[in-house]
Design a protein around this motif. Structure first.
Motif, PDB file in Angstrom:
ATOM      1  N   GLU A 296     -72.801  83.294  66.956  1.00  0.00           N
ATOM      2  CA  GLU A 296     -72.968  82.440  65.721  1.00  0.00           C
ATOM      3  C   GLU A 296     -72.890  83.350  64.468  1.00  0.00           C
ATOM      4  N   GLN A 297     -71.845  82.639  63.740  1.00  0.00           N
ATOM      5  CA  GLN A 297     -71.712  83.331  62.492  1.00  0.00           C
ATOM      6  C   GLN A 297     -72.693  83.427  61.271  1.00  0.00           C
ATOM      7  N   HIS A 298     -73.213  84.784  60.990  1.00  0.00           N
ATOM      8  CA  HIS A 298     -74.102  84.831  59.838  1.00  0.00           C
ATOM      9  C   HIS A 298     -73.868  85.799  59.073  1.00  0.00           C
ATOM     10  N   HIS A 299     -73.920  85.916  57.792  1.00  0.00           N
ATOM     11  CA  HIS A 299     -73.892  87.042  56.721  1.00  0.00           C
ATOM     12  C   HIS A 299     -72.527  87.847  56.986  1.00  0.00           C
ATOM     13  N   GLY A 300     -71.565  87.475  57.376  1.00  0.00           N
ATOM     14  CA  GLY A 300     -70.144  88.098  57.752  1.00  0.00           C
ATOM     15  C   GLY A 300     -70.112  88.804  59.104  1.00  0.00           C
ATOM     16  N   GLY A 301     -71.132  88.383  60.124  1.00  0.00           N
ATOM     17  CA  GLY A 301     -70.917  88.861  61.413  1.00  0.00           C
ATOM     18  C   GLY A 301     -71.371  88.051  62.392  1.00  0.00           C
ATOM     19  N   TRP A 302     -71.085  88.218  63.523  1.00  0.00           N
ATOM     20  CA  TRP A 302     -71.024  87.462  64.689  1.00  0.00           C
ATOM     21  C   TRP A 302     -72.083  87.837  65.569  1.00  0.00           C
ATOM     22  N   TRP A 303     -73.193  86.963  65.493  1.00  0.00           N
ATOM     23  CA  TRP A 303     -74.393  87.345  66.145  1.00  0.00           C
ATOM     24  C   TRP A 303     -74.829  86.614  67.666  1.00  0.00           C
ATOM     25  N   PRO A 304     -75.438  87.325  68.459  1.00  0.00           N
ATOM     26  CA  PRO A 304     -75.678  86.584  69.681  1.00  0.00           C
ATOM     27  C   PRO A 304     -76.698  85.450  69.360  1.00  0.00           C
ATOM     28  N   PRO A 305     -76.653  84.430  70.035  1.00  0.00           N
ATOM     29  CA  PRO A 305     -77.750  83.207  69.988  1.00  0.00           C
ATOM     30  C   PRO A 305     -79.270  83.858  70.148  1.00  0.00           C
ATOM     31  N   ALA A 306     -80.235  83.485  69.347  1.00  0.00           N
ATOM     32  CA  ALA A 306     -81.545  84.149  69.521  1.00  0.00           C
ATOM     33  C   ALA A 306     -82.247  84.158  70.794  1.00  0.00           C
TER      34      ALA A 306
END
Length: 69
Positions: free
Chosen positions: A52-62
């Motif tokens: 998931e794209q958040h704040h300029g980064g690609w994060w794993p889903p919660a």
């Protein structure tokens, strides 16, 4: 068949796994639309985990991240 314990589940760190929005292929810039982690299992199955794209980064889903200690 043995039942898996919770410690066997694949867990990702609660940090961005990638940053940025452009990838270069053969000298050409391409905007990134999606980033996935692709997991191949021993039996040949493929599991795709979309980041998931958040704040300029690609994060794993919660639901796939480790809880902070």
């Amino acid at each position: 068949m043995t039942e898996a314990s919770p410690g066997d589940d694949l867990v990702l760190p609660p940090v961005p796994l990638a940053t940025g929005g452009v990838v270069r292929l053969e000298g050409t810039r391409h905007r990134v639309a999606r980033v996935e982690l692709v997991v191949s299992t021993e039996d040949g199955a493929i599991v795709r985990i979309p980041l998931e794209q958040h704040h300029g980064g690609w994060w794993p889903p919660a639901d796939r991240t480790a809880r902070p200690g």
